[in-house]
Structures are given as C-alpha cells and as structure tokens.
Design an enzyme around this catalytic site. Structure first.
Site, PDB file in Angstrom:
ATOM      1  N   LYS A 167       0.922  -1.117   0.038  1.00  0.00           N
ATOM      2  CA  LYS A 167      -0.073  -0.076  -0.121  1.00  0.00           C
ATOM      3  C   LYS A 167       1.010   1.209  -0.072  1.00  0.00           C
ATOM      4  O   LYS A 167       2.042   1.098   0.059  1.00  0.00           O
ATOM      5  CB  LYS A 167      -0.927  -0.072   1.246  1.00  0.00           C
ATOM      6  N   TYR A 219      20.932  29.061   3.543  1.00  0.00           N
ATOM      7  CA  TYR A 219      20.038  29.933   4.076  1.00  0.00           C
ATOM      8  C   TYR A 219      20.305  30.366   5.495  1.00  0.00           C
ATOM      9  O   TYR A 219      20.461  29.558   6.325  1.00  0.00           O
ATOM     10  CB  TYR A 219      18.732  29.495   3.657  1.00  0.00           C
TER      11      TYR A 219
HETATM   12  C1  LIG Z   1      -0.538  -0.951   6.833  1.00  0.00           C
HETATM   13  C2  LIG Z   1      -1.410  -2.213   7.374  1.00  0.00           C
HETATM   14  C3  LIG Z   1      -0.426  -3.326   7.741  1.00  0.00           C
HETATM   15  C4  LIG Z   1       0.924  -3.195   7.615  1.00  0.00           C
HETATM   16  O1  LIG Z   1       1.584  -2.873   8.851  1.00  0.00           O
HETATM   17  P1  LIG Z   1       3.057  -2.608   9.020  1.00  0.00           P
HETATM   18  O2  LIG Z   1       3.294  -2.370  10.435  1.00  0.00           O
HETATM   19  O3  LIG Z   1       3.790  -1.712   8.082  1.00  0.00           O
HETATM   20  O4  LIG Z   1       3.726  -4.246   8.770  1.00  0.00           O
HETATM   21  C5  LIG Z   1      -1.302  -4.562   8.060  1.00  0.00           C
HETATM   22  N1  LIG Z   1      -2.711  -4.568   8.047  1.00  0.00           N
HETATM   23  C6  LIG Z   1      -3.291  -3.409   7.858  1.00  0.00           C
HETATM   24  C7  LIG Z   1      -4.650  -3.439   7.979  1.00  0.00           C
HETATM   25  C8  LIG Z   1      -2.648  -2.051   7.701  1.00  0.00           C
HETATM   26  O5  LIG Z   1      -3.418  -1.085   7.268  1.00  0.00           O
END
Ligand SMILES: *Cc1c(COP(=O)(O)O)cnc(C)c1O
Length: 353
Positions: free
Chosen positions: A30, A285
């Site tokens: 994701k 800067y």
């Molecule tokens: C993002 C997510 C994960 C993965 O989590 P990590 O801590 O990056 O391993 C697992 N399950 C759900 C529902 C998520 O939204």
C-alpha cells in the site's frame, strides 16, 4: 533512488520462515509500497512467491493489477495474485473491484450490497474479507449487533463470499499490552459469532510486521484459525522494506524477525560541485552555519523537494550522506533542491562521485 529486488524478496522470505508453513503472507504494498514504488516492488515479490498483495484502496489495486497483467514476467492467470484492498471501500468502487478481481475488506451492509450489485452486473462472485473493530475505532464492525448485520447482509447477497475474517491491532509492537489482550477477547467473540452465523471463512488474519516479530499474536491466531477451520494470514508491510518498530514491554520475547531484515532502498545523488571556503564563511539559508576553519564542501542536487528532509540540516537533525565510504555531514540548511555536505576529510572526492 534504487530498490534492491533481491533484498525485498529476501525480507519476504524471512517473514515466511518466521511464520513457517501454512501461514499465508500478504505482501503489503500500500501507499506505493511505502514510497518504494509499488510497480517496482510487486514483480520481484511475485517472483519470490507472494500470492497476496495488500493495497490501500481500489485505485491502487487497479494500478497493480494493470501493471501485473502488462508485465510479461507474470503468468496470464486472471486475477492472480489476490489483491486485498485494506483501507476503505466506497460503494462507487464496487464495479472496479469486480472488473479487476480485487478482494475488498468490508465491514458494513452497504459495502456488501454495493459489491453484490456490481457482481450481479459482472456475472461472477466477489470474495470479501470482513473486518472486526477490536479497538482502533477506524474500520471494522464492532462485535455484537453490528457484526451480525454484516453476516445478515452476506446471507442476503447472492454473489458475495466471505473469504476472510480479520482485524488490526493498535499496539502490536508492545508485548503483553492490555489493549492487545482486549482486542484478542473481542476477536474471539467475533469468531464465535462467525461460527454461529454459519459463515466459514478460509482465512483469519491479524498481524502486521510487529505482530510477526513479537510472535505471541501468531500463536494465538493459530488457535483462532483452528477453531474456525481456517488458515492464518499475516500482513507485513514495513518488514518487507527492511524495518521493524522497536518492541516494547517484555523483552524476553526474542524478536524473531528483525535480525533477518535489511533495508531495501538506496538513494544516490552525484556530487555536482566542490568548493573550498575560509574560516568565517557562512553556508546556506539564514547563514545558520559559520565555518570555524577552512573547509571543503560538496554540492548535491537533492533537497527537501525530493524528500531529503529539511530536518537533516546541521544544527537541527545533523544529517549526513555517505561519500566514498565515509560520512559527509550536512552543512547549513537543506535547500529545496540542493544540499551542501562537508568533505574536508575526503580530499579524494570528485565531481561526479
Ligand atoms: C498498513 C497495514 C499493515 C502493515 O503494517 P506494517 O506495520 O507496515 O507491517 C497491516 N494491516 C493493515 C490493515 C494495514 O493497514
């Protein structure tokens, strides 16, 4: 920016080894694979044995499916691998979920009705995973009446099949957290409701990277899976890219996973200029840096617009880069597109390095 495909698959394999046989690992890609590029990451993970991907929303799922279908390395099997849409399902997305063979996480009768309508249109069934809220109060049906309404809607729907029962823990990185204890209790009740409703999901899943690392959640999940006659899934994201949050609480729980992970991303930029300055000269800067002695500086074509954070400025976060095997500290403020680093100690550094 580079992504080491071999390291990515090696991290994936490390998760598989730690959870051992019979547990399906959803490779979470994701948010554009946590910024690594989902298109870059999906193909090597698939070649490395991933059968499930986790994405944010239907739009991301559509992109991944299109990419995988285009890529010649991927077998032309319709809707393989499975793609779990984890963070929200809008009724308007239902048609695309069907068209691209996605597996949405659902938790309301409205989700199910929208998918059933789209499935009727498409003429084939859709698999969904039902999320239970066990203490995050984000997504998921609460145990009791709300979850029963979801099961009712599943009974009414003709083309929607419940393939999974899942939840997400709020404190997976804290061993023995009371909130995890409470969440487990809620999920156990949800599993009981599932059995009572006559729903038989093929998978139950709880667990991000930290839950795999912490290990006790998986032991508990195996028992839930046995009770439901289902098999376990875990959903690591962070671990695939080489990281794990520090475990808190009972440190006697040996972190099984983290020792085997290596970061996947490298970020390179060439030296585009070298400059010698005298003591007293200011850099960047705000003239926030004043040289106390003569220095040699290297200029890099990268700045906060590229994601090289302004907080890496000297006097703020004191960031550094690696140049010819040596740390070169950031000097002055990181600009939008440029950064200056100290190479006084590295007389051999050249433009183009
Ligand atoms: C993002 C997510 C994960 C993965 O989590 P990590 O801590 O990056 O391993 C697992 N399950 C759900 C529902 C998520 O939204």
């Amino acid at each position: 920016m580079g992504v080491a495909a071999a390291q990515l698959t090696s991290n994936f394999r490390a998760v598989q080894d730690v959870v051992s046989g019979g547990v399906t690992v959803v490779a979470v890609i994701k948010a554009d694979a946590y910024g690594h590029g989902a298109a870059l990451c999906a193909a090597p993970l698939l070649a490395g044995g991933a059968e499930w991907f986790g994405v944010t929303d239907v739009a991301e799922g559509v992109d991944i499916r299109r990419n995988l279908r285009k890529s010649s390395k991927v077998p032309e099997v319709e809707n393989s691998p499975s793609i779990l849409v984890m963070c929200g399902m809008e009724p308007a997305d239902a048609a695309d979920a069907l068209r691209y063979g996605l597996t949405p996480v659902v938790w309301t009768p409205e989700h199910i009705a929208a998918l059933d309508a789209a499935a009727t249109e498409a003429g084939h069934e859709v698999r969904v995973h039902v999320e239970v809220d066990t203490g995050m109060a984000r997504q998921g049906a609460t145990v009791g009446a709300e979850l029963d309404e979801v099961f009712e809607a599943l009974k009414t729907a003709r083309w929607v099949r419940c393939e999974g029962l899942m939840t997400h823990l709020c404190s997976a990185e804290v061993a023995g957290a009371p909130s995890t204890e409470a969440a487990r209790g809620r999920f156990e009740r949800a599993a009981g409701q599932t059995l009572a409703a006559g729903v038989r999901p093929r998978f139950v899943h709880v667990g991000n990277s930290s839950a795999v690392d912490e290990a006790s959640t998986l032991q508990w999940l195996r028992r839930q899976a046995d009770l439901l006659g289902a098999s376990c899934m875990v959903r690591p994201g962070l671990a695939l890219y080489g990281y794990c949050l520090p475990l808190q609480g009972d440190t006697s729980v040996f972190p099984a996973l983290r020792a085997r992970l290596r970061p996947v991303m490298t970020w390179e930029a060439p030296v585009i200029g070298l400059r010698d300055i005298d003591a007293g000269a200011t850099v960047g800067y705000g003239a926030s840096f004043i040289a106390l002695r003569p220095m040699r500086l290297a200029l890099l074509p990268v700045g906060y617009a590229d994601g090289f954070r302004r907080e890496a400025s000297s006097g703020m976060g004191d960031g550094w880069v690696m140049l010819r095997g040596r740390r070169a500290p950031v000097v002055g403020r990181v600009s939008m597109n440029l950064t200056v680093v100290d190479v006084t100690a590295g007389a051999e550094v050249r433009v183009g390095d």
